[in-house]
Write a protein that holds these residues in place. Structure first.
Motif, PDB file in Angstrom:
ATOM      1  N   HIS A  68      52.904 -19.788 -40.886  1.00 37.07           N
ATOM      2  CA  HIS A  68      52.462 -21.017 -40.333  1.00 37.07           C
ATOM      3  C   HIS A  68      51.080 -21.218 -40.681  1.00 37.07           C
ATOM      4  CE1 HIS A  68      56.170 -21.027 -37.523  1.00 37.07           C
ATOM      5  NE2 HIS A  68      55.968 -19.739 -37.630  1.00 37.07           N
ATOM      6  N   ARG A  69      50.757 -22.799 -40.522  1.00 36.31           N
ATOM      7  CA  ARG A  69      49.428 -23.122 -40.741  1.00 36.31           C
ATOM      8  C   ARG A  69      49.210 -24.017 -39.493  1.00 36.31           C
ATOM      9  NH1 ARG A  69      49.228 -19.732 -43.405  1.00 36.31           N
ATOM     10  NH2 ARG A  69      48.417 -19.357 -45.594  1.00 36.31           N
ATOM     11  N   PHE A  70      48.130 -23.508 -38.539  1.00 39.55           N
ATOM     12  CA  PHE A  70      47.587 -24.334 -37.492  1.00 39.55           C
ATOM     13  C   PHE A  70      45.966 -24.646 -37.788  1.00 39.55           C
ATOM     14  CE2 PHE A  70      50.801 -20.955 -35.756  1.00 39.55           C
ATOM     15  CZ  PHE A  70      51.574 -21.836 -35.260  1.00 39.55           C
ATOM     16  N   ASP A  71      46.081 -25.874 -37.081  1.00 37.14           N
ATOM     17  CA  ASP A  71      44.836 -26.507 -37.064  1.00 37.14           C
ATOM     18  C   ASP A  71      43.719 -26.160 -36.214  1.00 37.14           C
ATOM     19  OD1 ASP A  71      45.056 -28.778 -39.448  1.00 37.14           O
ATOM     20  OD2 ASP A  71      46.920 -29.144 -38.235  1.00 37.14           O
ATOM     21  N   TYR A  72      44.435 -25.787 -34.781  1.00 36.98           N
ATOM     22  CA  TYR A  72      43.708 -25.444 -33.621  1.00 36.98           C
ATOM     23  C   TYR A  72      44.538 -24.630 -33.112  1.00 36.98           C
ATOM     24  CZ  TYR A  72      41.054 -29.733 -34.393  1.00 36.98           C
ATOM     25  OH  TYR A  72      40.662 -31.146 -34.969  1.00 36.98           O
ATOM     26  N   ILE A  73      43.752 -23.565 -32.497  1.00 34.19           N
ATOM     27  CA  ILE A  73      44.313 -22.318 -31.796  1.00 34.19           C
ATOM     28  C   ILE A  73      43.774 -22.335 -30.413  1.00 34.19           C
ATOM     29  CG2 ILE A  73      44.907 -20.000 -31.363  1.00 34.19           C
ATOM     30  CD1 ILE A  73      45.451 -19.814 -34.436  1.00 34.19           C
ATOM     31  N   VAL A  74      44.240 -22.305 -29.321  1.00 30.57           N
ATOM     32  CA  VAL A  74      43.790 -21.915 -27.955  1.00 30.57           C
ATOM     33  C   VAL A  74      44.275 -20.701 -27.508  1.00 30.57           C
ATOM     34  CG1 VAL A  74      43.400 -22.634 -25.665  1.00 30.57           C
ATOM     35  CG2 VAL A  74      43.771 -24.561 -27.310  1.00 30.57           C
ATOM     36  N   HIS A  75      43.422 -19.513 -27.474  1.00 26.02           N
ATOM     37  CA  HIS A  75      43.727 -18.273 -27.032  1.00 26.02           C
ATOM     38  C   HIS A  75      43.647 -18.351 -25.464  1.00 26.02           C
ATOM     39  CE1 HIS A  75      44.862 -14.326 -27.413  1.00 26.02           C
ATOM     40  NE2 HIS A  75      43.719 -13.723 -27.415  1.00 26.02           N
ATOM     41  N   ALA A  76      44.754 -18.487 -24.700  1.00 25.13           N
ATOM     42  CA  ALA A  76      44.657 -18.436 -23.266  1.00 25.13           C
ATOM     43  C   ALA A  76      45.671 -17.157 -22.918  1.00 25.13           C
ATOM     44  CB  ALA A  76      45.210 -19.592 -22.846  1.00 25.13           C
ATOM     45  N   ALA A  77      46.020 -16.389 -23.750  1.00 27.83           N
ATOM     46  CA  ALA A  77      46.748 -15.278 -23.310  1.00 27.83           C
ATOM     47  C   ALA A  77      45.748 -14.194 -22.848  1.00 27.83           C
ATOM     48  CB  ALA A  77      47.450 -14.848 -24.619  1.00 27.83           C
ATOM     49  N   GLY A  78      46.437 -13.392 -21.664  1.00 25.50           N
ATOM     50  CA  GLY A  78      45.728 -12.438 -21.323  1.00 25.50           C
ATOM     51  C   GLY A  78      46.310 -12.094 -20.042  1.00 25.50           C
ATOM     52  N   VAL A  79      45.710 -11.104 -19.263  1.00 21.84           N
ATOM     53  CA  VAL A  79      46.122 -10.530 -17.940  1.00 21.84           C
ATOM     54  C   VAL A  79      44.967 -10.649 -16.981  1.00 21.84           C
ATOM     55  CG1 VAL A  79      48.066  -9.345 -18.657  1.00 21.84           C
ATOM     56  CG2 VAL A  79      45.897  -8.150 -18.743  1.00 21.84           C
ATOM     57  N   THR A  80      45.269 -10.938 -15.788  1.00 23.36           N
ATOM     58  CA  THR A  80      44.152 -10.718 -14.762  1.00 23.36           C
ATOM     59  C   THR A  80      44.207  -9.879 -13.600  1.00 23.36           C
ATOM     60  OG1 THR A  80      45.510 -12.477 -13.528  1.00 23.36           O
ATOM     61  CG2 THR A  80      43.979 -13.517 -14.859  1.00 23.36           C
ATOM     62  N   LYS A  81      45.547  -9.284 -13.787  1.00 16.92           N
ATOM     63  CA  LYS A  81      45.882  -8.106 -12.721  1.00 16.92           C
ATOM     64  C   LYS A  81      46.840  -6.843 -13.378  1.00 16.92           C
ATOM     65  CE  LYS A  81      47.593 -10.839  -9.639  1.00 16.92           C
ATOM     66  NZ  LYS A  81      47.048 -11.952  -9.754  1.00 16.92           N
ATOM     67  N   CYS A  82      46.151  -5.738 -13.480  1.00 18.28           N
ATOM     68  CA  CYS A  82      46.999  -4.413 -14.276  1.00 18.28           C
ATOM     69  C   CYS A  82      46.927  -3.363 -13.120  1.00 18.28           C
ATOM     70  CB  CYS A  82      46.168  -4.349 -15.407  1.00 18.28           C
ATOM     71  SG  CYS A  82      46.240  -5.625 -16.609  1.00 18.28           S
ATOM     72  N   LEU A  83      48.005  -2.621 -13.557  1.00 15.78           N
ATOM     73  CA  LEU A  83      48.363  -1.380 -12.602  1.00 15.78           C
ATOM     74  C   LEU A  83      47.401  -0.457 -13.282  1.00 15.78           C
ATOM     75  CD1 LEU A  83      52.083  -0.946 -12.133  1.00 15.78           C
ATOM     76  CD2 LEU A  83      50.297  -1.331 -10.418  1.00 15.78           C
ATOM     77  N   ASP A  84      47.224  -0.228 -14.619  1.00 17.81           N
ATOM     78  CA  ASP A  84      46.304   0.568 -15.359  1.00 17.81           C
ATOM     79  C   ASP A  84      45.166  -0.324 -15.680  1.00 17.81           C
ATOM     80  OD1 ASP A  84      45.134   2.451 -16.938  1.00 17.81           O
ATOM     81  OD2 ASP A  84      46.835   2.846 -17.964  1.00 17.81           O
ATOM     82  N   SER A  85      43.916  -0.036 -15.369  1.00 16.22           N
ATOM     83  CA  SER A  85      42.881  -1.013 -16.090  1.00 16.22           C
ATOM     84  C   SER A  85      42.566  -0.758 -17.307  1.00 16.22           C
ATOM     85  CB  SER A  85      41.552  -0.176 -15.143  1.00 16.22           C
ATOM     86  OG  SER A  85      41.332   0.996 -15.650  1.00 16.22           O
ATOM     87  N   ASN A  86      43.072   0.176 -18.018  1.00 12.12           N
ATOM     88  CA  ASN A  86      43.049   0.064 -19.479  1.00 12.12           C
ATOM     89  C   ASN A  86      43.713  -0.892 -20.146  1.00 12.12           C
ATOM     90  OD1 ASN A  86      41.600   2.553 -19.667  1.00 12.12           O
ATOM     91  ND2 ASN A  86      43.336   3.998 -19.487  1.00 12.12           N
TER      92      ASN A  86
END
Length: 333
Positions: A68-86
């Motif tokens: 793939h070739r992307f012109d723009y990437i928005v990196h919005a992936a992530g977690v806000t709550k976890c059982l294990d802080s690691n």
């Protein structure tokens, strides 16, 4: 925009799903990065292209992106709550590091990557009254595992001098589909409003569609390496949000309980323990304790206004009205 391709990571999430919708409305070819287990409830448009990305394996991620070739990437992936802080580090920090490294190795001719970070990277600074706005020149002092993981990701991007990226640091983001502030609305509907601490708390908010506005402004106007705070430009007290929710719910009678900080510490510690015992993440956890205890959430959005042309369209009253209406229409309330 038909020839421009945009990749949105975390596309099935609250903010990500709105970014996907706006990308389609603007005529981009939109690719939504999801996991096999991700809900696609808010990704129903047949124009969306889906791609599964493994942010836990550099080899897998490289294989998945190399065609793939992307012109723009928005990196919005992530977690806000976890059982294990690691896991905050594994997902929010390492996921960003792997994505950046893979894009560099593939020599993808990227115009801009927009990294969605958080005001939480700064933690409780400027906490002496009268509170002052947190600025980009302040030194971050994150007091949550979430904030620390976001800051480490930001710092890694900063090391990549030639990599075309900007960072957005929104304050508390609310709007349709959001689940944490929804719990507050649900509690108020049940006649209980809960607050923490007796010392003044200055709170800031930003409506999800204003965050999305900043994302797309950042594509063309954001200067590589810059970091921008996002809010609606106003400062509120802890009762303001509650009162607006009550108004949109038809002003049900409501008992407001203000708990001392020490009691919150006990409650969140119990929530953390129960989460580990049951395997279910509790909304009342150690990170939440530090977030609720923090008194100063002011931030300076002047750079975003002057450099991006960012102008918040939603003040809190309008945003809450639209949000509660959505909750009602979709049978959340």
């Amino acid at each position: 925009m038909k020839d421009l391709k945009i990749l949105v990571t975390g596309a099935s999430g609250f903010i990500g799903s709105f970014i996907v919708e706006e990308g389609l409305a603007r005529g981009y070819e939109v690719w939504a990065a999801v996991r096999k287990s991700s809900s696609r409830a808010f990704l129903q448009d047949e124009r969306i292209h889906f791609i599964e990305l493994d942010f836990g394996s550099k080899e897998q991620l490289k294989e998945q992106l190399q065609k793939h070739r992307f012109d723009y990437i928005v990196h919005a992936a992530g977690v806000t709550k976890c059982l294990d802080s690691n896991d905050f580090y594994k997902v929010n920090t390492l996921g960003t590091i792997l994505l950046t490294d893979v894009l560099n190795e593939l020599q993808m001719p990227l115009k801009k990557l927009v990294y969605v970070s958080s005001l939480s990277v700064f933690g409780p600074i400027r906490e002496r009254q009268p509170y002052r706005e947190i600025t980009e020149n302040d030194t971050p002092q994150p007091n949550t595992a979430y904030g620390q993981s976001k800051l480490l990701a930001e710092e890694y991007l900063k090391e990549k001098a030639s990599f075309p990226y900007i960072v957005l640091r929104p304050t508390g983001v609310y709007g349709p589909r959001e689940k944490d502030y929804f719990m507050m609305a649900k509690s108020i509907k049940g006649h209980v409003d809960f607050a923490v601490g007796f010392r003044q708390q200055d709170i800031t908010f930003v409506y999800v569609k204003d965050v999305v506005q900043a994302v797309f402004l950042g594509f063309d106007r954001g200067e590589t390496g810059r970091r921008y705070f996002l809010s609606d430009g106003r400062v509120y007290q802890s009762t303001t949000f509650s009162e607006l929710i009550q108004k949109e719910l038809g002003n049900p009678w409501c008992m407001r309980l203000t708990a001392p900080v020490w009691l919150l510490r006990i409650v969140t510690s119990c929530g953390e323990l129960i989460g580990h015992l049951t395997g279910r993440i509790s909304a009342l956890n150690n990170d939440k304790f530090h977030i609720l205890r923090q008194r100063n959430w002011r931030c300076d959005i002047t750079p975003a206004q002057e450099e991006l042309g960012y102008h918040p369209e939603y003040q809190l009253e309008r945003g809450v009205k639209e949000t509660i209406a959505w909750y009602k229409e979709n049978n959340w309330l």
